[in-house]
Design a protein around this motif. Structure first.
Motif, PDB file in Angstrom:
ATOM      1  N   MET A   1      17.040  -6.534   5.244  1.00 38.40           N
ATOM      2  CA  MET A   1      17.260  -6.695   3.808  1.00 38.40           C
ATOM      3  C   MET A   1      16.866  -8.107   3.385  1.00 38.40           C
ATOM      4  SD  MET A   1      18.394  -5.150   0.995  1.00 38.40           S
ATOM      5  CE  MET A   1      19.504  -3.850   1.560  1.00 38.40           C
ATOM      6  N   ALA A   2      16.026  -8.207   2.350  1.00 37.40           N
ATOM      7  CA  ALA A   2      15.597  -9.516   1.853  1.00 37.40           C
ATOM      8  C   ALA A   2      16.751 -10.223   1.155  1.00 37.40           C
ATOM      9  CB  ALA A   2      14.439  -9.337   0.881  1.00 37.40           C
ATOM     10  N   LYS A   3      16.615 -11.548   0.986  1.00 36.16           N
ATOM     11  CA  LYS A   3      17.656 -12.342   0.343  1.00 36.16           C
ATOM     12  C   LYS A   3      17.945 -11.857  -1.064  1.00 36.16           C
ATOM     13  CE  LYS A   3      16.813 -16.581   2.986  1.00 36.16           C
ATOM     14  NZ  LYS A   3      16.407 -18.009   2.900  1.00 36.16           N
ATOM     15  N   ASP A   4      16.908 -11.352  -1.754  1.00 38.29           N
ATOM     16  CA  ASP A   4      17.111 -10.893  -3.123  1.00 38.29           C
ATOM     17  C   ASP A   4      17.572  -9.446  -3.195  1.00 38.29           C
ATOM     18  OD1 ASP A   4      14.856  -9.583  -2.351  1.00 38.29           O
ATOM     19  OD2 ASP A   4      13.511 -10.528  -3.796  1.00 38.29           O
ATOM     20  N   GLY A   5      17.845  -8.829  -2.029  1.00 33.59           N
ATOM     21  CA  GLY A   5      18.360  -7.472  -2.002  1.00 33.59           C
ATOM     22  C   GLY A   5      17.308  -6.384  -2.046  1.00 33.59           C
ATOM     23  N   LYS A   6      16.031  -6.748  -2.091  1.00 34.85           N
ATOM     24  CA  LYS A   6      14.968  -5.744  -2.179  1.00 34.85           C
ATOM     25  C   LYS A   6      14.596  -5.194  -0.813  1.00 34.85           C
ATOM     26  CE  LYS A   6      12.758  -7.358  -6.436  1.00 34.85           C
ATOM     27  NZ  LYS A   6      11.482  -7.777  -7.063  1.00 34.85           N
ATOM     28  N   GLN A   7      14.198  -3.919  -0.818  1.00 35.51           N
ATOM     29  CA  GLN A   7      13.663  -3.293   0.386  1.00 35.51           C
ATOM     30  C   GLN A   7      12.148  -3.278   0.273  1.00 35.51           C
ATOM     31  OE1 GLN A   7      15.082  -2.238   3.074  1.00 35.51           O
ATOM     32  NE2 GLN A   7      17.229  -1.759   2.657  1.00 35.51           N
ATOM     33  N   TYR A   8      11.467  -3.759   1.292  1.00 38.58           N
ATOM     34  CA  TYR A   8      10.011  -3.828   1.257  1.00 38.58           C
ATOM     35  C   TYR A   8       9.407  -2.816   2.224  1.00 38.58           C
ATOM     36  CZ  TYR A   8      10.714  -8.294  -1.136  1.00 38.58           C
ATOM     37  OH  TYR A   8      11.087  -9.264  -2.028  1.00 38.58           O
ATOM     38  N   ASP A   9       8.346  -2.153   1.783  1.00 41.51           N
ATOM     39  CA  ASP A   9       7.595  -1.262   2.651  1.00 41.51           C
ATOM     40  C   ASP A   9       6.529  -2.100   3.347  1.00 41.51           C
ATOM     41  OD1 ASP A   9       6.144   0.656   3.941  1.00 41.51           O
ATOM     42  OD2 ASP A   9       5.400   1.654   2.126  1.00 41.51           O
ATOM     43  N   ARG A  10       6.842  -2.571   4.530  1.00 45.27           N
ATOM     44  CA  ARG A  10       5.921  -3.463   5.248  1.00 45.27           C
ATOM     45  C   ARG A  10       4.631  -2.754   5.649  1.00 45.27           C
ATOM     46  NH1 ARG A  10       7.552  -8.065   3.318  1.00 45.27           N
ATOM     47  NH2 ARG A  10       9.669  -8.659   3.923  1.00 45.27           N
ATOM     48  N   SER A  11       4.668  -1.449   5.832  1.00 44.31           N
ATOM     49  CA  SER A  11       3.465  -0.729   6.240  1.00 44.31           C
ATOM     50  C   SER A  11       2.428  -0.700   5.118  1.00 44.31           C
ATOM     51  CB  SER A  11       3.811   0.700   6.646  1.00 44.31           C
ATOM     52  OG  SER A  11       4.294   1.437   5.536  1.00 44.31           O
ATOM     53  N   ALA A  12       2.878  -0.935   3.880  1.00 38.15           N
ATOM     54  CA  ALA A  12       1.940  -0.910   2.753  1.00 38.15           C
ATOM     55  C   ALA A  12       0.897  -2.019   2.851  1.00 38.15           C
ATOM     56  CB  ALA A  12       2.704  -1.031   1.436  1.00 38.15           C
ATOM     57  N   GLU A  13       1.181  -3.060   3.609  1.00 42.10           N
ATOM     58  CA  GLU A  13       0.253  -4.184   3.749  1.00 42.10           C
ATOM     59  C   GLU A  13      -0.529  -4.143   5.062  1.00 42.10           C
ATOM     60  OE1 GLU A  13      -0.116  -5.884   1.064  1.00 42.10           O
ATOM     61  OE2 GLU A  13       1.590  -4.862   0.159  1.00 42.10           O
ATOM     62  N   ASP A  14      -0.385  -3.069   5.827  1.00 44.97           N
ATOM     63  CA  ASP A  14      -1.118  -2.959   7.084  1.00 44.97           C
ATOM     64  C   ASP A  14      -2.604  -2.750   6.824  1.00 44.97           C
ATOM     65  OD1 ASP A  14       1.194  -3.199   8.516  1.00 44.97           O
ATOM     66  OD2 ASP A  14       1.390  -1.054   8.971  1.00 44.97           O
ATOM     67  N   LEU A  15      -3.438  -3.334   7.667  1.00 43.64           N
ATOM     68  CA  LEU A  15      -4.873  -3.088   7.652  1.00 43.64           C
ATOM     69  C   LEU A  15      -5.282  -2.484   8.984  1.00 43.64           C
ATOM     70  CD1 LEU A  15      -6.389  -6.317   6.046  1.00 43.64           C
ATOM     71  CD2 LEU A  15      -6.077  -4.097   4.971  1.00 43.64           C
ATOM     72  N   GLY A  16      -6.274  -1.598   8.940  1.00 41.98           N
ATOM     73  CA  GLY A  16      -6.788  -1.040  10.177  1.00 41.98           C
ATOM     74  C   GLY A  16      -7.941  -1.868  10.704  1.00 41.98           C
ATOM     75  N   ASN A  17      -8.682  -1.291  11.619  1.00 43.02           N
ATOM     76  CA  ASN A  17      -9.794  -2.012  12.227  1.00 43.02           C
ATOM     77  C   ASN A  17     -10.941  -2.223  11.252  1.00 43.02           C
ATOM     78  OD1 ASN A  17     -11.110  -3.230  14.487  1.00 43.02           O
ATOM     79  ND2 ASN A  17     -12.325  -1.368  14.737  1.00 43.02           N
ATOM     80  N   ILE A  18     -11.076  -1.354  10.237  1.00 45.34           N
ATOM     81  CA  ILE A  18     -12.090  -1.562   9.195  1.00 45.34           C
ATOM     82  C   ILE A  18     -11.489  -2.495   8.154  1.00 45.34           C
ATOM     83  CG2 ILE A  18     -13.627  -0.494   7.522  1.00 45.34           C
ATOM     84  CD1 ILE A  18     -13.466   2.095   9.067  1.00 45.34           C
ATOM     85  N   VAL A  19     -12.107  -3.659   7.964  1.00 44.15           N
ATOM     86  CA  VAL A  19     -11.484  -4.705   7.144  1.00 44.15           C
ATOM     87  C   VAL A  19     -12.148  -4.902   5.791  1.00 44.15           C
ATOM     88  CG1 VAL A  19     -10.623  -5.933   9.167  1.00 44.15           C
ATOM     89  CG2 VAL A  19     -12.884  -6.510   8.243  1.00 44.15           C
ATOM     90  N   GLY A  20     -13.256  -4.190   5.515  1.00 44.97           N
ATOM     91  CA  GLY A  20     -13.886  -4.376   4.227  1.00 44.97           C
ATOM     92  C   GLY A  20     -15.010  -3.389   3.963  1.00 44.97           C
ATOM     93  N   LEU A  21     -15.028  -2.834   2.753  1.00 47.49           N
ATOM     94  CA  LEU A  21     -16.146  -2.034   2.255  1.00 47.49           C
ATOM     95  C   LEU A  21     -17.030  -2.976   1.469  1.00 47.49           C
ATOM     96  CD1 LEU A  21     -17.649   0.605   1.465  1.00 47.49           C
ATOM     97  CD2 LEU A  21     -15.959   0.892  -0.358  1.00 47.49           C
TER      98      LEU A  21
END
Length: 318
Positions: A1-21
């Motif tokens: 739990m973050a200090k401000d009480g928010k729940q973060y979806d950490r997987s939303a910021e994941d990148l795979g092996n392809i890093v750019g189109l």
């Protein structure tokens, strides 16, 4: 739990092996018409440093590009998605292109959440507003391809296992679609269609990958490599069912490593609102607008801006 009480979806910021189109490559018939559509109409920027003759035009859109080669026109079997700021200015520019592009396949239509436009040779682009795809304010968030019925799951498996990048099947639309992560706020979308597909004509896309050798090994084992370009690049065309080997869809991929000399090359993006009549020193380059760091839903602000713009147009018409 973050200090401000928010729940973060950490997987939303994941990148795979392809890093750019990085780019979509298409052949076009006339560089004059290309300039009218991509530069004057869409408000994009011709690369001032590379490919400056009349046989090829590189067009910058944020961190991505179109590569437009003078030859028999090619047709992407699907749609390219762009994020371009200032919907009203975009519509005004496209309106001005009606007469110069008369007699071509140029067209545009305003929808609630995007502007659909067609280039002089029939390629479709869907233009979205800033905030529609994460924090992207100018760029190429996706390329969507039409693929045969029943192929989405196998296509997602192909990218997940060969390229080690997140890929899933989206069942929310009228037809299933494979969604493949190819960079921050960027996807390849393979949407199933019952319509007959046109024959593949050789156009291509280009992606950068972090681990360069593992996908190459897997493609080589399946005899899918079509070009060993150089130390920094290889190509393949066929996306196949990994279990049966059956071809699913054709689109040439230009695959580059992150040590390629062009990786993360800074691209010039102009401010299309700047003219000789309203010139303001220091505003020649496009600069992203500040965004709220914790915007709950960027689409809400986008809808509010659109409503305000429509209201202003109606008031002006009255």
């Amino acid at each position: 739990m973050a200090k401000d009480g928010k729940q973060y979806d950490r997987s939303a910021e994941d990148l795979g092996n392809i890093v750019g189109l990085e780019h979509v490559n298409l052949q076009v018939e006339d560089q004059g018409l290309t300039t009218l559509f991509y530069i004057s109409g869409l408000g994009l920027t011709r690369d001032p440093y590379l490919m400056t003759s009349i046989d090829n035009m590189w067009v910058n859109v944020g961190h991505s590009q179109f590569h437009l080669i003078t030859a028999k026109p090619q047709h992407l079997r699907g749609r390219t998605g762009l994020v371009i700021p200032d919907r009203e200015a975009l519509l005004a520019r496209l309106e001005k292109m009606k007469k110069p592009l008369e007699g071509t396949r140029f067209a545009f239509k305003e929808h609630e959440d995007h502007v659909e436009t067609t280039c002089p040779w029939g390629n479709k682009l869907l233009i979205h507003e800033a905030g529609s795809f994460g924090r992207m304010q100018l760029g190429m968030p996706y390329v969507e391809f039409d693929v045969p019925v029943g192929s989405a799951k196998a296509i997602a498996d192909f990218y997940r296992k060969v390229f080690e990048t997140p890929a899933s099947v989206d069942e929310s639309g009228d037809m299933p679609a494979a969604r493949v992560s190819v960079g921050p706020s960027q996807e390849l979308v393979f949407r199933e269609t019952k319509s007959k597909l046109a024959a593949y004509d050789g156009h291509h896309i280009q992606v950068y990958v972090a681990n360069f050798s593992r996908p190459h090994k897997r493609l080589l084992e399946r005899n899918l490599i079509t070009e060993e370009s150089n130390q920094y690049q290889y190509r393949f065309v066929d996306i196949t069912d990994l279990e049966s080997g059956k071809p699913l869809f054709q689109i040439e991929h230009e695959v580059r490593c992150m040590t390629h000399p062009l990786y993360a090359r800074p691209l010039v993006n102009r401010n299309p609102a700047q003219t000789n009549r309203n010139y303001v020193p220091g505003r020649d380059a496009w600069v992203a607008e500040p965004m709220e760091p914790e915007m709950d839903d960027p689409r809400t602000a986008m809808r509010e801006r659109r409503f305000e713009a429509v209201t202003r147009r109606r008031q002006a018409a009255e």
